[in-house]
Design a protein around this motif. Structure first.
Motif, mmCIF file in Angstrom:
data_model
loop_
_atom_site.group_PDB
_atom_site.id
_atom_site.type_symbol
_atom_site.label_atom_id
_atom_site.label_comp_id
_atom_site.label_asym_id
_atom_site.label_seq_id
_atom_site.Cartn_x
_atom_site.Cartn_y
_atom_site.Cartn_z
ATOM 1 N N LEU A 93 0.828 -1.198 0.000
ATOM 2 C CA LEU A 93 0.000 0.000 0.000
ATOM 3 C C LEU A 93 0.866 1.252 0.000
ATOM 4 N N VAL A 94 0.464 2.221 -0.803
ATOM 5 C CA VAL A 94 1.080 3.544 -0.780
ATOM 6 C C VAL A 94 -0.026 4.535 -0.448
ATOM 7 N N LEU A 95 0.071 5.163 0.717
ATOM 8 C CA LEU A 95 -0.974 6.073 1.187
ATOM 9 C C LEU A 95 -0.448 7.500 1.225
ATOM 10 N N CYS A 366 -14.337 -3.575 10.272
ATOM 11 C CA CYS A 366 -13.130 -4.194 9.707
ATOM 12 C C CYS A 366 -13.357 -4.602 8.256
ATOM 13 N N VAL A 367 -14.505 -5.219 7.978
ATOM 14 C CA VAL A 367 -14.817 -5.622 6.607
ATOM 15 C C VAL A 367 -14.929 -4.404 5.702
ATOM 16 N N ALA A 368 -15.590 -3.355 6.190
ATOM 17 C CA ALA A 368 -15.749 -2.138 5.387
ATOM 18 C C ALA A 368 -14.398 -1.493 5.091
ATOM 19 N N ALA A 374 -9.172 -2.386 -0.596
ATOM 20 C CA ALA A 374 -9.028 -3.230 -1.777
ATOM 21 C C ALA A 374 -9.589 -2.571 -3.025
ATOM 22 N N LEU A 375 -10.647 -1.765 -2.864
ATOM 23 C CA LEU A 375 -11.326 -1.182 -4.020
ATOM 24 C C LEU A 375 -10.924 0.266 -4.281
#
Length: 486
Positions: A93-95, A366-368, A374-375
């Motif tokens: 990940l690049v944030l 957590c799921v959200a 991911a999206l």
């Protein structure tokens, strides 16, 4: 007042008066202290199931903390919060600062998880995984290895100054300071590439802020884990104060079974306690000696208890030696102790609606958050109007506005983007409309938009920039305003 007249009226003399009597100073010459004197606690070492769990979490948390900055991901550090470049790298990940919402989500999830763990098992986090507990355990282990266990440390502190005492004390503090500085160095290594930081340290050219934070974090570790210890848990940590609002009678906490243990008293192993009218507690005080906060669990629930279960381990050991059943001190709920619940009956009360609601909300968050990560679109765009030239007429009789776009590539590959605009008749991009941005880089682009003069009424008109990745799925639409002068 002259004439003996009472200015407050005739009823003032009948009012009761509280006399102020001075308290004599103590005769011991010590004066009156505004703060309670704290007696030093010498926790005794303990072995058992919960001690092994505690040390397993010490090894796990410290392996992650000290080892994570040294891991590589491709050609960079796997976890790096590069504040100077304003980029945060977490494995793949690049944030960017624009992804601050994820930090907010992480904090909300952490807070809710803390509420859940507290509702289920009290200060479980404090007893096993809190950094204060973890580093206190490590520092006390070093202290025991150098100075000995509880009795030896008490004798050493009470002995007059000698060469042995001086050597042991200095050696302990040298090891403590070394570990604290290494901890501070590792902490800074999350914000500055740790390999470059190590090379800069060897060459004595570390930056001033890096030196400050290494020593600041190291000093905090040295002071909190080496000296303050239980004082942090009892007086400085806010969790100890507001945890009572999250407790109820079905929360699992460390409990002393007073019905079984009382009346307490010493006895030999061969004696029958029932014949002497005694309970199972032999009044050995080992539960007090092993407690890192120095409380007596037999006095009931106390906010100082961090739920480490050291008293459970040592009491079970005593029960084994005496031939009594284990569990005189154990994890249980207040309702469970009162109703003698155990097994499934106890856990049915623990897994109550409040806990299930916390769990469902936590799972949904957590799921959200994982789905959002991911999206998410691997492209960030900021649009800034050029304030030096709001609107102007250019050759060909066209009206032009100038914008500056910041394109932030959130992937680790070179990306090309096409920029277009819509929202007004004849709106066109008059500058280069294809841009290349390097991996995990950002780039400012000057963009000129033009419309035919007179094709739009004077005022501010909403337009939209569309940035499309070439060869990728990045697609971002940002709105702005096109100004038409009067």
């Amino acid at each position: 007042m002259s004439g003996g007249r009472n200015p407050r009226g005739p009823d003032a003399l009948a009012r009761p008066v509280i006399p102020i009597v001075p308290v004599p100073a103590p005769d011991d010459g010590e004066g009156v202290s505004l703060y309670e004197a704290q007696k030093k606690i010498y926790p005794r070492s303990v072995n058992g199931l919960f001690a092994r769990w505690r040390w397993a979490l010490v090894f796990l948390t410290q392996a992650v903390f000290y080892g994570l900055p040294w891991l590589e991901w491709g050609q960079r550090q796997a976890v790096l919060f590069d504040l100077g470049a304003r980029r945060f790298y977490i494995f793949g990940l690049v944030l960017y600062p624009q992804d601050f919402i994820y930090l907010t989500g992480l904090l909300v999830i952490s807070a809710l998880a803390l509420f859940l763990f507290t509702a289920v098992a009290g200060r479980l986090w404090c007893g096993y995984a809190c950094p204060q507990t973890v580093y206190s355990e490590i520092f006390m282990w070093i202290e025991r290895r150098i100075e000995g266990d509880r009795g030896a440390r008490m004798r050493l502190d009470g002995a007059p100054l000698s060469l042995e005492k001086l050597v042991k004390k200095w050696f302990k503090h040298v090891v403590w300071i070394g570990l604290a500085l290494w901890t501070g160095f590792t902490f800074v290594g999350y914000f500055s590439p740790i390999r470059d930081l190590g090379l800069a340290f060897l060459q004595t050219r570390m930056g001033s802020w890096e030196v400050f934070w290494v020593f600041f974090y190291g000093f905090a570790t040295y002071g909190n884990a080496g000296f303050m210890r239980e004082q942090v848990c009892k007086y400085m940590c806010p969790y100890a104060r507001f945890q009572s609002a999250m407790f109820d009678r079905d929360t699992l906490i460390v409990n002393y079974d007073a019905e079984r243990g009382e009346p307490r008293g010493a006895r030999s192993r061969r004696e029958d306690p029932a014949a002497r009218g005694l309970g199972s507690c032999v009044d050995c005080s080992l539960c007090v000696q092993v407690c890192p906060t120095g409380i007596d669990i037999r006095d009931g629930l106390q906010y100082e208890c961090i739920g480490c279960a050291a008293c459970v381990d040592v009491c079970d050991g005593v029960m084994d030696k005496m031939g009594y059943p284990r569990g005189l001190v154990r994890y249980a709920t207040q309702n469970g102790m009162a109703q003698q619940l155990a097994g499934r009956a106890l856990w049915r009360r623990v897994l109550r609606p409040r806990v299930l609601v916390y769990s469902l909300v936590l799972l949904a968050l957590c799921v959200a958050m994982l789905a959002s990560l991911a999206l998410r679109t691997p492209l960030k765009v900021d649009v800034v109007r050029d304030r030096a030239a709001l609107s102007r007429i250019v050759a060909g009789g066209r009206l032009e506005n100038i914008y500056r776009l910041q394109l932030m590539n959130a992937t680790e590959a070179v990306q090309r983007y096409r920029i277009s605009a819509s929202g007004l008749p004849g709106l066109a991009v008059a500058s280069e409309d294809e841009v290349e941005v390097g991996p995990a880089q950002s780039r400012w682009v000057a963009l000129r938009l033009q419309i035919p003069y007179g094709s739009a009424a004077p005022g501010s008109h909403e337009i939209h920039f569309e940035i499309q990745g070439l060869g990728g799925d990045a697609h971002v639409i940002e709105k702005s305003a096109f100004l038409v002068p009067r």
